[in-house]
Scaffold this active site. Structure first.
Site, PDB file in Angstrom:
ATOM      1  N   GLN A  32      22.212 -15.358 -40.127  1.00  0.00           N
ATOM      2  CA  GLN A  32      21.344 -14.772 -41.136  1.00  0.00           C
ATOM      3  C   GLN A  32      21.392 -15.529 -42.451  1.00  0.00           C
ATOM      4  OE1 GLN A  32      22.606 -10.726 -41.806  1.00  0.00           O
ATOM      5  NE2 GLN A  32      24.336 -11.319 -43.054  1.00  0.00           N
ATOM      6  N   HIS A  63      12.648   4.383 -53.190  1.00  0.00           N
ATOM      7  CA  HIS A  63      13.807   5.279 -53.179  1.00  0.00           C
ATOM      8  C   HIS A  63      13.437   6.715 -53.533  1.00  0.00           C
ATOM      9  CE1 HIS A  63      16.243   1.390 -53.678  1.00  0.00           C
ATOM     10  NE2 HIS A  63      16.444   1.862 -52.464  1.00  0.00           N
ATOM     11  N   ASP A  87      22.405  -0.825 -51.027  1.00  0.00           N
ATOM     12  CA  ASP A  87      22.115  -1.130 -52.434  1.00  0.00           C
ATOM     13  C   ASP A  87      22.337   0.073 -53.341  1.00  0.00           C
ATOM     14  OD1 ASP A  87      19.661   0.478 -52.472  1.00  0.00           O
ATOM     15  OD2 ASP A  87      18.697  -1.176 -51.403  1.00  0.00           O
ATOM     16  N   ASP A 139      29.328   1.645 -38.057  1.00  0.00           N
ATOM     17  CA  ASP A 139      28.033   1.457 -37.408  1.00  0.00           C
ATOM     18  C   ASP A 139      27.285   2.789 -37.399  1.00  0.00           C
ATOM     19  OD1 ASP A 139      26.512   1.790 -34.605  1.00  0.00           O
ATOM     20  OD2 ASP A 139      26.386  -0.299 -35.254  1.00  0.00           O
ATOM     21  N   GLY A 140      26.049   2.790 -37.886  1.00  0.00           N
ATOM     22  CA  GLY A 140      25.292   4.026 -38.005  1.00  0.00           C
ATOM     23  C   GLY A 140      25.015   4.715 -36.691  1.00  0.00           C
ATOM     24  N   ASP A 157      17.874   4.382 -44.156  1.00  0.00           N
ATOM     25  CA  ASP A 157      17.377   3.309 -45.017  1.00  0.00           C
ATOM     26  C   ASP A 157      17.761   1.990 -44.366  1.00  0.00           C
ATOM     27  OD1 ASP A 157      16.420   1.769 -47.069  1.00  0.00           O
ATOM     28  OD2 ASP A 157      18.045   2.230 -48.466  1.00  0.00           O
ATOM     29  N   ASP A 160      14.004  -3.896 -41.107  1.00  0.00           N
ATOM     30  CA  ASP A 160      12.993  -3.862 -40.050  1.00  0.00           C
ATOM     31  C   ASP A 160      13.646  -3.948 -38.676  1.00  0.00           C
ATOM     32  OD1 ASP A 160      10.492  -3.625 -41.441  1.00  0.00           O
ATOM     33  OD2 ASP A 160      10.849  -5.625 -42.247  1.00  0.00           O
ATOM     34  N   PRO A 164      20.151  -6.987 -36.637  1.00  0.00           N
ATOM     35  CA  PRO A 164      21.086  -5.870 -36.726  1.00  0.00           C
ATOM     36  C   PRO A 164      20.405  -4.518 -36.930  1.00  0.00           C
ATOM     37  CG  PRO A 164      21.832  -7.712 -38.072  1.00  0.00           C
ATOM     38  CD  PRO A 164      20.440  -8.034 -37.639  1.00  0.00           C
TER      39      PRO A 164
END
EC number: 2.5.1.16
Length: 285
Positions: A32, A63, A87, A139-140, A157, A160, A164
């Site tokens: 990446q 947001h 972020d 990991d979500g 959030d 695309d 990952p």
């Protein structure tokens, strides 16, 4: 004099460019490419693998809409789960709701949080230090499938659906989110620009279908997500939540005491009105 530019490469044959007034951070690996730079129009800009992720100037639109729409539609959200969002912008907006008692944020990479605190400090604006926030580095997908807690609102959030971020658009992820939601809870996620990525909306709705009684989308115009309006996935078992009156949403919004720069109750209600080309694509399901 030659001006260095950054050309976004999300779409073949179409894109946007930014002048690179100053490169603040750049990290390239075999897998990446991350860059954070200054631009005279949009301030600090972060891009990953050729795709603009967020900018200092217009982040508030994304947001605010990702946060206030589900929370105010729910009407009594006490516990919120954020997947991704390193972020800190989503966390910042969620914590503006004093009625929210607890927020868990699951980010896969602590380095993302640290980097955004340094280069995009206004995104989080100190939210990571709030006593109501529980930051989990994990990991979500695994988190939502193993979690024993429940939440009133879940906000994904994510990037695309490539690399990952692809797993956060999978049926396994949506199934895990459903099991973590309280009865009548709301799940939302960013879903790309509908005009340029209509297949993403179709796939998302098809995958959400087995788990939620109501699956739809709402939208907002975010300047740096080019090609049309930005779509947000919406899923819940309470079919009334996206059909509430502007008067009810206004009452909740005024009670919250929150001051916004984009979101307002009229936009909230109107955001669920979808363009006909989107309705046509979804009607085929």
């Amino acid at each position: 004099m030659t001006t260095t530019t950054y050309l976004e490469s999300l779409y073949k044959g179409y894109g946007q460019s930014f002048t690179l007034d100053e490169v603040l951070f750049e990290h390239r690996t075999e897998h990446q490419e991350l860059i954070i730079f200054r631009n005279s129009e949009f301030g600090t800009v972060m891009a990953l693998d050729g795709i603009i992720q967020t900018t200092e100037r217009d982040e508030f639109i994304y947001h605010e809409m990702m946060t206030h729409v589900p929370i105010l539609a729910h009407g009594n959200a006490k516990r919120v789960l954020i997947i991704g969002g390193g972020d800190g912008g989503i966390l910042r907006e969620v914590l503006r709701h004093q009625s929210v008692e607890h927020v868990t944020q699951v980010e896969i990479d602590q380095a993302v949080i640290d980097m955004c605190k340094q280069y995009l400090p206004n995104h989080s604006a100190g939210a990571f230090d709030d006593s109501r926030a529980n930051i989990v580095i994990a990991d979500g997908v695994e988190f939502v499938n193993e979690c024993t807690e429940t939440f009133d609102v879940i906000i994904s959030d994510c990037t695309d659906p490539m690399g990952p971020g692809e797993v956060l658009f999978s049926s396994r992820f949506y199934e895990g989110c459903k099991r973590c939601l309280t009865e009548g809870g709301v799940f939302v996620a960013q879903n790309g620009v509908a005009f340029m990525q209509p297949e993403e909306l179709v796939t998302t709705r098809r995958r959400l279908g087995p788990y939620f009684a109501d699956q739809s989308f709402y939208n907002a115009a975010v300047p740096t997500y080019v090609g049309g309006v930005m779509a947000f996935a919406w899923a819940t078992d309470n079919t009334e939540l996206r059909q509430q009156s502007v008067e009810l949403i206004r009452e909740r919004f005024e009670r919250s005491g929150i001051q916004t720069r984009y979101y307002n109750p009229a936009l909230h209600v109107a955001s669920f009105a979808l363009p006909q080309y989107v309705l046509g694509a979804l009607d085929d399901l």
